[in-house]
Design an enzyme around this catalytic site. Structure first.
Site, PDB file in Angstrom:
ATOM      1  N   GLY A   1     -13.412   0.542  36.188  1.00 53.36           N
ATOM      2  CA  GLY A   1     -14.358   2.213  35.201  1.00 53.36           C
ATOM      3  C   GLY A   1     -13.122   2.644  34.428  1.00 53.36           C
TER       4      GLY A   1
ATOM      5  N   LYS B   1     -17.774  19.333  44.755  1.00 54.68           N
ATOM      6  CA  LYS B   1     -17.452  18.373  43.246  1.00 54.68           C
ATOM      7  C   LYS B   1     -19.304  18.396  43.673  1.00 54.68           C
ATOM      8  CE  LYS B   1     -16.954  15.343  40.177  1.00 54.68           C
ATOM      9  NZ  LYS B   1     -16.705  13.871  40.564  1.00 54.68           N
TER      10      LYS B   1
ATOM     11  N   ASN C   1     -25.152  16.115  36.159  1.00 55.07           N
ATOM     12  CA  ASN C   1     -25.132  15.297  36.303  1.00 55.07           C
ATOM     13  C   ASN C   1     -26.608  14.556  36.020  1.00 55.07           C
ATOM     14  OD1 ASN C   1     -22.157  15.175  37.236  1.00 55.07           O
ATOM     15  ND2 ASN C   1     -22.611  12.672  37.865  1.00 55.07           N
TER      16      ASN C   1
ATOM     17  N   GLY D   1     -11.415   4.133  37.507  1.00 51.59           N
ATOM     18  CA  GLY D   1     -10.089   3.242  37.685  1.00 51.59           C
ATOM     19  C   GLY D   1      -9.275   3.244  36.383  1.00 51.59           C
TER      20      GLY D   1
ATOM     21  N   ASN E   1     -18.312   9.545  43.489  1.00 49.44           N
ATOM     22  CA  ASN E   1     -19.043  10.630  43.419  1.00 49.44           C
ATOM     23  C   ASN E   1     -19.174  10.755  44.678  1.00 49.44           C
ATOM     24  OD1 ASN E   1     -17.896  12.093  40.942  1.00 49.44           O
ATOM     25  ND2 ASN E   1     -19.479  10.776  39.745  1.00 49.44           N
TER      26      ASN E   1
ATOM     27  N   GLU F   1     -26.448   7.115  39.639  1.00 48.28           N
ATOM     28  CA  GLU F   1     -25.645   7.459  41.582  1.00 48.28           C
ATOM     29  C   GLU F   1     -26.746   9.123  41.666  1.00 48.28           C
ATOM     30  OE1 GLU F   1     -21.414   6.835  41.751  1.00 48.28           O
ATOM     31  OE2 GLU F   1     -21.621   8.551  40.228  1.00 48.28           O
TER      32      GLU F   1
HETATM   33  O1  KPL Z   1     -17.910  14.148  37.324  1.00 48.78           O
HETATM   34  C1  KPL Z   1     -18.633  14.135  36.656  1.00 48.78           C
HETATM   35  C2  KPL Z   1     -19.222  12.916  36.112  1.00 48.78           C
HETATM   36  O2  KPL Z   1     -19.551  13.132  35.291  1.00 48.78           O
HETATM   37  O3  KPL Z   1     -19.757  12.601  36.663  1.00 48.78           O
HETATM   38  C3  KPL Z   1     -18.105  15.300  35.647  1.00 48.78           C
HETATM   39  C4  KPL Z   1     -16.893  15.954  36.231  1.00 48.78           C
HETATM   40  C5  KPL Z   1     -19.010  16.342  35.591  1.00 48.78           C
HETATM   41  C6  KPL Z   1     -17.804  15.168  34.342  1.00 48.78           C
HETATM   42  O4  KPL Z   1     -18.205  14.587  33.601  1.00 48.78           O
END
Ligand code: KPL
Length: 306
Positions: A11, A179, A187, A14, A103, A261
């Site tokens: 994706g 993060k 998000n 990756g 993430n 997610e």
């Molecule tokens: O990690 C991201 C995501 O969209 O999942 C960010 C850093 C917010 C970048 O869009």
């Protein structure tokens, strides 16, 4: 080059990591993917990057891991697929190193910490189609813990050699939490507002909610004894600026009719808050709203005539 790398998942992330490795190693990047059509496209035409990085690199994609096919497997799949990807990575690497750059948090059960490294990236990338990734924000990749990377310095050289801004830290958990706080803010809001990441900077109301979401996540992190490497509010602003043109992965998922997610982002913050006797009302509410959006947009509930 002292080792072979394969990437589980082709994706956005990756595809970007495959580029760094293929440029520096000078060989096709190797992917393990689930869909035959994706494998055929990636193996046949390679992977194309657009936007801030314009390139096309050769790649090989496999539907099944071959035992011992690589020394390092990088897992770059959705949080809810990490368990399955981890099993594929164990098979592919034998006793080698596994790097998880997905993430979110809450998928760590079953992970062998001694041979696993977590990667935290704030690159803004979007999967446009199979084998096509648009890079809309440059960022960095933090890997750790450093002790698990001993003997794998070649991997860092390979990533850096291809242009990846990569560094290693002794303790990666504070970076994962930072993060998580940023993902918990950008998000769900961008998904609900159907806007690019810069809405967080441009809409004062969105910014207020985003900061509240990040604050709740830091309170939970603090209660777990985690000290964030930097102030989440200023980092939030920086990421929203650097990836301003990007559509967050959560918005991309919803628009593509995919599950999000959210369980591993705001859902995780809300569950941890509850477990620790804390309150996280914004995370709880945005979690419920995105779950409802998934039900409407992915499962079609409430759509069409009854
Ligand atoms: O990690 C991201 C995501 O969209 O999942 C960010 C850093 C917010 C970048 O869009």
């Amino acid at each position: 080059m002292k080792g072979r790398v394969c990437i589980v998942g082709a994706g956005a992330m990756g595809g970007l990591l495959g580029y760094f490795l293929s440029v520096s190693i000078g060989e096709p990047a190797r992917f393990i993917v689930r869909r035959r059509s994706q494998a055929e496209r990636v193996s046949g035409e390679g992977v194309e990057l657009r936007g801030l990085i314009e390139a096309r690199y050769p790649a090989e994609a496999y539907l099944e891991p071959r035992p011992g096919m690589c020394d390092v497997a990088i897992i770059a799949v959705k949080a809810y697929d990490v368990g399955e990807a981890y099993r594929a990575a164990l098979k592919a690497t034998g006793g080698g190193l596994i790097v998880i750059v997905s993430n979110g948090m809450g998928y760590e059960a079953g992970v062998d910490r001694a041979r696993t490294v977590f990667g935290v990236s704030d690159y803004g990338a979007t999967r446009v189609a199979d084998g096509v990734v648009e890079v809309r924000g440059l960022g960095s990749l933090v890997l750790g813990p450093s002790r698990s990377l001993e003997g794998y310095e070649w991997l860092l050289d390979a990533l850096a050699g291809g242009g990846c801004d990569v560094r290693v830290v002794d303790d990666v958990e504070p970076y994962r939490w930072l993060k998580l706080a940023i993902n918990a803010s950008i998000n769900p809001l961008t998904a609900l507002l159907r806007s690019r990441n810069r809405v967080i900077l441009e809409s004062p109301h969105a910014k207020e909610i985003a900061e509240g979401l990040a604050r709740e996540a830091s309170t939970v992190a603090e209660a777990r004894g985690v000290v964030m490497p930097r102030d989440p509010a200023s980092y939030l602003e920086e990421v929203a600026r650097r990836t301003g043109d990007n559509y967050s992965s959560m918005l991309q998922d919803l628009l593509a009719g995919r599950r999000t997610e959210i369980d591993y982002i705001n859902g995780y913050v809300a569950r941890e808050a509850k477990r620790l006797g804390l309150e996280a009302p914004l995370n709880e509410t945005l979690y419920l709203l995105v779950k409802a959006l998934e039900e409407a947009m992915v499962r079609g509930l409430g759509q069409g005539n009854s």
